[in-house]
Structures are given as structure tokens and as C-alpha cells.
Design a protein around this motif. Structure first.
Motif, PDB file in Angstrom:
ATOM      1  N   GLY A 160       0.835  -1.196   0.000  1.00 35.31           N
ATOM      2  CA  GLY A 160       0.000   0.000   0.000  1.00 35.31           C
ATOM      3  C   GLY A 160       0.869   1.243   0.000  1.00 35.31           C
ATOM      4  N   MET A 161       0.228   2.390  -0.085  1.00 31.60           N
ATOM      5  CA  MET A 161       0.957   3.661  -0.126  1.00 31.60           C
ATOM      6  C   MET A 161       0.128   4.728   0.588  1.00 31.60           C
ATOM      7  N   ASN A 169      -5.318  -2.816   7.169  1.00 29.81           N
ATOM      8  CA  ASN A 169      -5.521  -4.198   7.603  1.00 29.81           C
ATOM      9  C   ASN A 169      -6.588  -4.881   6.772  1.00 29.81           C
ATOM     10  N   ARG A 170      -7.663  -4.172   6.478  1.00 32.83           N
ATOM     11  CA  ARG A 170      -8.752  -4.755   5.692  1.00 32.83           C
ATOM     12  C   ARG A 170      -8.342  -5.066   4.256  1.00 32.83           C
ATOM     13  N   HIS A 171      -7.529  -4.177   3.651  1.00 35.17           N
ATOM     14  CA  HIS A 171      -7.252  -4.336   2.235  1.00 35.17           C
ATOM     15  C   HIS A 171      -5.922  -5.021   1.936  1.00 35.17           C
ATOM     16  N   LEU A 172      -4.969  -4.957   2.845  1.00 36.04           N
ATOM     17  CA  LEU A 172      -3.682  -5.594   2.597  1.00 36.04           C
ATOM     18  C   LEU A 172      -3.636  -7.040   3.105  1.00 36.04           C
ATOM     19  N   VAL A 204      -4.545   2.631  -0.869  1.00 33.38           N
ATOM     20  CA  VAL A 204      -3.808   3.866  -0.627  1.00 33.38           C
ATOM     21  C   VAL A 204      -4.568   4.736   0.361  1.00 33.38           C
ATOM     22  N   VAL A 205      -3.820   5.598   1.038  1.00 31.78           N
ATOM     23  CA  VAL A 205      -4.398   6.610   1.931  1.00 31.78           C
ATOM     24  C   VAL A 205      -3.859   7.963   1.488  1.00 31.78           C
ATOM     25  N   CYS A 206      -4.760   8.877   1.188  1.00 37.95           N
ATOM     26  CA  CYS A 206      -4.389  10.209   0.710  1.00 37.95           C
ATOM     27  C   CYS A 206      -4.890  11.263   1.689  1.00 37.95           C
ATOM     28  N   HIS A 207      -3.976  11.907   2.396  1.00 42.11           N
ATOM     29  CA  HIS A 207      -4.351  13.098   3.146  1.00 42.11           C
ATOM     30  C   HIS A 207      -4.160  14.270   2.192  1.00 42.11           C
TER      31      HIS A 207
END
Length: 222
Positions: free
Chosen positions: A34-35, A217-220, A58-61
Motif C-alpha cells: 500500500g501507499m 488491515n482490511r485491504h492488505l 492507498v491513503v491520501c491526506h
């Protein structure tokens, strides 16, 4: 400490660098990669998700979409940048060596002093004293931030995307961020933090970490 002149880059080069790291991780550690990124890093993360479908999440702030009509709002003086936004295609057409030599102070388009920070009491002094701070970016970098196309449009991104926004962010307007979020057709989640400033990823880690951890945790691990 990497090679190259500081502040000289484009969104495309950020994506290329990110994809190289992702390829390294995939080869050595398996498929669950992930990123995450904050501020301009959040922008680069969404761009990378558009270009690298092997990312699991991915998580985008903060985010930006180059085809939105009002990207000038993500600047210090929106009315001024709305006028000069029409000149961006001309700036992109200049020779690369010329664009790379023209350095624009960060303060010309972002008012970082307006963003409160609990860990850094005097942002102005910190900007001047910290040797690792990039105080200016090239014209090539500035021109690419709001105009360089994504590999695919926002609607075509397949990687699950979590977007984080704080309601006292003076750089990224909430209605703009939500509009980009609504365009996503992939699995997605929006976390809006109340009464929090732009630097939430520095000052309010405990507000962000549980949701980010749960998302990955859910997606990886699936």
C-alpha cells in the motif's frame, strides 16, 4: 539526500519514483503493498494509484485532480492564480532546462505560516533554519502540480482509496476534496476530522492512526 537539484521535479517524476519503490517492495515482500501520503504527498499518492494498479490500497491526506476546473483555489492567492492559470500551458511548453532553473519560493503560492503547528512554534524560523527544508520549487514543478494528467481519470482508479481531510485546512477546501472523493468509483472511505488544521498528520497522529491502520488491515491482509 538523493541526487538531483532540490525542488526540481514534476508529478510525473514523483509517480515514477513511487512506482520504482513499489516494484521493489512487490518483488521482495509479496503482493500486499500500500501507499500513503500527506499534503503534496497525498496528491502524489492518488496520481500513483492511477498509474499503478498493483497497489492494494492507498491513503491520501489531501488530493488534487488535474481536470478539476478550480485547482487555483489550492493556492495562497486564488484570485491571482485563477488569472495566471491560463498561462500554465505556456509554462509547460518552455524548454526543460529553463523551467528547471526558474525557482519559485514556496511562500509565493502557499502561506505555511497560516497553518498552526503544535510541534513547530515558529514555522517561519523553521523554514529558514532547517537545512532539509525545500524553500523553493522549479517552474516545471509548479506547472505540473495542477495540470499534469493522471495515467487514468479519477473515475477509472481501481485501487481502494481512503481520503483524509481536516475541516480547518486552509490549503485544501473541503468541498473540493469531497468532490474528488465523489468521483471515485473504487472502494473508498472518507475521514473528516473536526476542528483540526492542515498539519493533522504531524500534530494529531492519534486521531488518524486507528482509521488508517484499519483501512490497510482490511485491504492488505485480504
Amino acid at each position: 539526500l538523493s541526487e538531483g537539484k532540490r525542488g526540481v521535479y514534476t508529478m510525473g517524476s514523483l509517480v515514477d519514483n513511487s512506482r520504482a519503490v513499489i516494484a521493489y517492495a512487490l518483488e521482495r515482500y509479496g503482493e500486499s503493498v500500500g501507499m500513503a501520503g500527506s499534503s503534496q504527498g497525498g496528491m502524489a499518492t492518488l496520481y500513483t494509484a492511477a498509474a499503478e494498479p498493483r497497489l492494494r490500497a492507498v491513503v491520501c491526506h489531501n488530493v488534487i485532480a488535474p481536470d478539476e476546473p478550480d485547482n487555483y483555489r489550492l493556492t495562497r492567492w486564488p484570485a491571482f492564480y485563477r488569472v495566471i492559470s491560463s498561462l500554465i500551458p505556456l509554462a509547460r511548453a518552455l524548454p526543460s532546462n529553463l523551467k528547471d532553473r526558474m525557482i519559485i519560493p514556496v511562500s509565493a503560492y502557499l502561506d505555511l505560516k497560516a497553518e498552526p503547528c503544535r510541534l513547530i512554534s515558529d514555522v517561519g524560523a523553521w523554514m529558514k533554519e532547517d537545512p532539509l527544508v525545500v524553500r523553493g520549487v522549479s517552474l516545471s514543478a509548479l506547472a505540473s502540480l495542477a495540470s499534469e494528467p493522471m495515467a487514468v481519470r479519477v473515475e477509472e482508479i481501481k485501487t481502494p482509496v481512503m481520503i483524509i481531510h481536516s475541516d480547518r485546512d486552509n490549503i485544501f477546501p473541503e468541498d473540493y476534496v469531497r468532490r474528488v472523493f465523489q468521483r471515485l468509483t473504487c472502494p473508498k472511505e472518507f475521514l473528516c476530522l473536526t476542528n483540526r488544521p492542515h498539519l493533522v498528520m504531524i500534530d494529531y497522529v492519534d486521531d488518524v492512526l486507528p482509521a488508517v491502520s484499519d483501512w490497510f488491515n482490511r485491504h492488505l491482509r485480504g
